[in-house]
Design an enzyme around this catalytic site. Structure first.
Site, PDB file in Angstrom:
ATOM      1  N   GLY A  22     142.682  57.808  64.383  1.00  0.00           N
ATOM      2  CA  GLY A  22     141.850  58.844  65.036  1.00  0.00           C
ATOM      3  C   GLY A  22     142.501  59.348  66.314  1.00  0.00           C
ATOM      4  N   LYS A  23     143.837  59.255  66.365  1.00  0.00           N
ATOM      5  CA  LYS A  23     144.560  59.698  67.570  1.00  0.00           C
ATOM      6  C   LYS A  23     144.367  61.183  67.819  1.00  0.00           C
ATOM      7  CE  LYS A  23     148.488  58.240  65.870  1.00  0.00           C
ATOM      8  NZ  LYS A  23     148.007  57.578  64.654  1.00  0.00           N
ATOM      9  N   GLY A  24     144.233  61.943  66.716  1.00  0.00           N
ATOM     10  CA  GLY A  24     144.106  63.400  66.840  1.00  0.00           C
ATOM     11  C   GLY A  24     142.932  63.780  67.718  1.00  0.00           C
ATOM     12  N   ASN A  45     154.457  64.243  57.768  1.00  0.00           N
ATOM     13  CA  ASN A  45     153.785  63.121  57.091  1.00  0.00           C
ATOM     14  C   ASN A  45     152.505  62.755  57.827  1.00  0.00           C
ATOM     15  OD1 ASN A  45     155.307  62.261  59.287  1.00  0.00           O
ATOM     16  ND2 ASN A  45     155.952  60.340  58.365  1.00  0.00           N
ATOM     17  N   HIS A  48     146.629  64.990  61.578  1.00  0.00           N
ATOM     18  CA  HIS A  48     145.606  64.774  62.581  1.00  0.00           C
ATOM     19  C   HIS A  48     144.433  65.694  62.302  1.00  0.00           C
ATOM     20  CE1 HIS A  48     148.696  63.074  65.655  1.00  0.00           C
ATOM     21  NE2 HIS A  48     148.308  62.204  64.754  1.00  0.00           N
ATOM     22  N   GLN A 231     151.663  58.262  63.154  1.00  0.00           N
ATOM     23  CA  GLN A 231     151.593  56.980  62.445  1.00  0.00           C
ATOM     24  C   GLN A 231     151.097  55.880  63.406  1.00  0.00           C
ATOM     25  OE1 GLN A 231     154.789  58.886  61.876  1.00  0.00           O
ATOM     26  NE2 GLN A 231     153.563  59.899  60.369  1.00  0.00           N
ATOM     27  N   ARG A 310     145.105  60.724  49.447  1.00  0.00           N
ATOM     28  CA  ARG A 310     145.000  59.398  48.793  1.00  0.00           C
ATOM     29  C   ARG A 310     143.888  58.580  49.436  1.00  0.00           C
ATOM     30  NH1 ARG A 310     150.999  57.028  49.354  1.00  0.00           N
ATOM     31  NH2 ARG A 310     150.837  58.089  51.348  1.00  0.00           N
ATOM     32  N   ARG A 312     142.293  55.642  51.309  1.00  0.00           N
ATOM     33  CA  ARG A 312     142.909  54.636  52.173  1.00  0.00           C
ATOM     34  C   ARG A 312     142.371  53.258  51.813  1.00  0.00           C
ATOM     35  NH1 ARG A 312     141.601  58.305  57.283  1.00  0.00           N
ATOM     36  NH2 ARG A 312     143.285  59.800  57.050  1.00  0.00           N
ATOM     37  N   LEU A 339     133.304  53.727  65.586  1.00  0.00           N
ATOM     38  CA  LEU A 339     132.352  52.617  65.716  1.00  0.00           C
ATOM     39  C   LEU A 339     131.156  52.841  64.789  1.00  0.00           C
ATOM     40  CD1 LEU A 339     131.692  50.035  67.422  1.00  0.00           C
ATOM     41  CD2 LEU A 339     130.243  51.517  68.823  1.00  0.00           C
TER      42      LEU A 339
HETATM   43  P1  IMP Z   1     156.757  58.306  54.958  1.00  0.00           P
HETATM   44  O1  IMP Z   1     156.459  58.393  56.417  1.00  0.00           O
HETATM   45  O2  IMP Z   1     156.333  59.535  54.194  1.00  0.00           O
HETATM   46  O3  IMP Z   1     158.181  57.920  54.691  1.00  0.00           O
HETATM   47  O4  IMP Z   1     155.866  57.109  54.332  1.00  0.00           O
HETATM   48  C1  IMP Z   1     156.102  55.742  54.660  1.00  0.00           C
HETATM   49  C2  IMP Z   1     154.795  54.985  54.769  1.00  0.00           C
HETATM   50  O5  IMP Z   1     154.075  55.425  55.919  1.00  0.00           O
HETATM   51  C3  IMP Z   1     153.826  55.190  53.599  1.00  0.00           C
HETATM   52  O6  IMP Z   1     153.122  53.990  53.376  1.00  0.00           O
HETATM   53  C4  IMP Z   1     152.874  56.257  54.093  1.00  0.00           C
HETATM   54  O7  IMP Z   1     151.630  56.202  53.453  1.00  0.00           O
HETATM   55  C5  IMP Z   1     152.777  55.864  55.558  1.00  0.00           C
HETATM   56  N1  IMP Z   1     152.428  56.988  56.432  1.00  0.00           N
HETATM   57  C6  IMP Z   1     153.234  57.997  56.829  1.00  0.00           C
HETATM   58  N2  IMP Z   1     152.574  58.833  57.652  1.00  0.00           N
HETATM   59  C7  IMP Z   1     151.341  58.332  57.804  1.00  0.00           C
HETATM   60  C8  IMP Z   1     150.209  58.734  58.579  1.00  0.00           C
HETATM   61  O8  IMP Z   1     150.198  59.729  59.305  1.00  0.00           O
HETATM   62  N3  IMP Z   1     149.104  57.935  58.456  1.00  0.00           N
HETATM   63  C9  IMP Z   1     149.089  56.816  57.702  1.00  0.00           C
HETATM   64  N4  IMP Z   1     150.122  56.409  56.972  1.00  0.00           N
HETATM   65  C10 IMP Z   1     151.243  57.156  57.024  1.00  0.00           C
END
Ligand code: IMP
Length: 453
Positions: A22-24, A45, A48, A231, A310, A312, A339
């Site tokens: 929830g950083k966004g 990837n 947010h 991430q 996907r 979680r 919370l």
């Molecule tokens: P990549 O960053 O696409 O190489 O993925 C590597 C791993 O990091 C995978 O398990 C992704 O699901 C996870 N991942 C990448 N970006 C996020 C994000 O923003 N949130 C949660 N998981 C992430």
């Protein structure tokens, strides 16, 4: 410019779990008190989600500060930039009436993601015998591989069309051969790629500058900067659950190398954790819970990936992991999000320790095999079974919720500065002391508006 004459305040916001903490929303809320938000790692990837006036924005590359008028956004050198994804996001923001021109800056030293990075990643993820990471298929890993292998293309090179042409021709020849030999992939057309990226380069060019100079100059001018992590700690290439990690430095150290602002210029680190835990993709997750409780967390927390959609994986708050994140990042303030997702539970288990082969562990294992042997030691907290949605002051929270937070604070070793009780900006509790720091952080020309509730 005297590099050591910094007047503005700085804070790094970092994910304390596996991303999606929830950083966004938190960066968006804090951006009211900062002049600049700077992204330092990852690429598109990240996703947010920010909700403003019931309107949902999903930002993948552009920092969350873009949604706050008067706040500038920087994409630092540590980010890998997909030019097409960037231009698409900028166009969508423009369409939504958000000011992007003159407010977003892209580092000339950021590396560029090209189509062959995605091609190689997709083929490799599906190849027999490979460890399936469950990546976001955005070409992130292969782009960082080229960066570290010193064969990458940087944004400055993208703008130099002669260099771009030679780079694409050479890289395509090599990548096509590799992809054909290893994965039997169809070759990519270098000429077509060059024309598409030359066109993108022209559109990106007004955003590009030396962002390290921009940021350091801003600090000298008394402006304040918040560094937005993507991430989370456990996805960090060095400190996460390797190899089930992303390919960048998602921890606070990445903010320094990923922007060109020195470690001595960082005032503090704010860690963001959910009140429970989630992870998307493969890899170990000791406090994962399947069955009805996992489904309840997923449904109440809307735990579906912002980028890939996907579902979680869900689980309970993991305190050994939170302490580890505190140590690696130097977290002094903690923000607890979502919370309200726990509101219906009669009992809330929290992982307070790890056991491996029956022995209590004080440290986090380095190896995946060790991680998978972890048995969590749980402590059950009484639930509060009443809505906390939208509560804006600590003393309005039900007593068991306050006790849950006090326990997390004690065990994590960091002070709780904020608690998020819903997706909206206003659904936030500020702790007085944190607010005092925040008000002091407001840069030159900015008004600190957050109030003690
Ligand atoms: P990549 O960053 O696409 O190489 O993925 C590597 C791993 O990091 C995978 O398990 C992704 O699901 C996870 N991942 C990448 N970006 C996020 C994000 O923003 N949130 C949660 N998981 C992430």
């Amino acid at each position: 410019m005297g590099w050591n004459l910094k007047k503005g305040k700085t804070a790094i916001i970092v994910g304390a779990q596996w991303g999606d903490e929830g950083k966004g929303k938190i960066v968006d809320v804090l951006s009211e008190n900062f002049s600049i938000v700077a992204r330092y790692a990852g690429g598109h990837n990240a996703g947010h989600t920010v909700i403003i006036n019931n309107k949902k924005f999903i930002l993948q590359l552009v920092p969350c500060g873009v949604l706050r008028s008067g706040c500038r956004s920087v994409i630092g050198n540590g980010v890998v930039l997909d030019p097409m994804a960037f231009l698409k996001e900028v166009a969508a923001l423009r369409d939504a009436g958000v000011k992007v021109d003159g407010t977003i800056s892209v580092s000339n030293r950021a590396h560029v993601i090209l189509p062959y990075h995605r091609m190689i990643e997709l083929a490799a993820e599906n190849a027999p015998g490979r460890v399936k990471i469950g990546t976001t298929s955005r070409g992130i890993g292969p782009a960082y591989e080229d960066k570290m292998g010193r064969r990458g293309l940087r944004v400055a090179d993208l703008l130099d069309l002669k260099l771009l042409k030679t780079h694409i021709e050479n890289a395509c020849r090599e990548k096509n051969m590799i992809a054909h030999a290893l994965f039997n992939s169809e070759p990519l057309d270098a000429d077509k790629m060059y024309h598409e990226y030359a066109d993108a380069a022209e559109k990106i060019s007004p955003f590009v500058c030396d962002t390290a100079v921009l940021l350091n100059q801003a600090l000298v001018n008394g402006e304040s900067i918040v560094f937005e992590g993507a991430q989370g700690t456990m996805l960090d290439i060095d400190h996460g659950t390797y190899p089930f990690v992303t390919s960048s430095s998602a921890t606070s150290g990445g903010a320094v190398t990923g922007t060109g602002v020195a470690p001595t210029a960082i005032d503090l680190v704010i860690g963001v954790t959910k009140a429970y835990c989630t992870r998307v993709g493969g890899g170990p997750f000791p406090s994962e819970v399947e069955g009805p409780n996992g489904d309840l967390l997923r449904a109440r927390g809307n735990e579906y990936g912002a980028v890939t959609g996907r579902p979680r994986r869900c689980g309970w708050l993991d305190l050994p992991l939170l302490r580890y994140a505190g140590m690696i990042n130097g977290i002094s303030w903690l923000v607890v999000t979502k919370l309200d997702v726990l509101d219906e539970l009669p009992e809330i288990p929290v992982c307070v320790g790890y056991k491996i082969d029956g022995k209590r562990m004080g440290t986090i294992p380095a190896q995946d095999s060790g991680y998978r042997k972890i048995e969590c030691i749980y402590k059950n907290w009484p639930g509060w079974r009443t809505s906390t949605l939208g509560i804006t002051s600590m003393d309005k929270l039900p007593k068991p919720a306050r006790e849950y937070l006090a326990f997390v604070e004690r065990e994590s070793g960091a002070r709780i500065g904020m608690v998020s009780t819903g997706p909206g900006r206003e659904q936030t509790i500020f702790v007085d002391e944190f607010l005092i720091w925040l008000n002091g952080a407001a840069g030159k020309g900015r008004q600190a508006k957050a109030r003690v509730q």
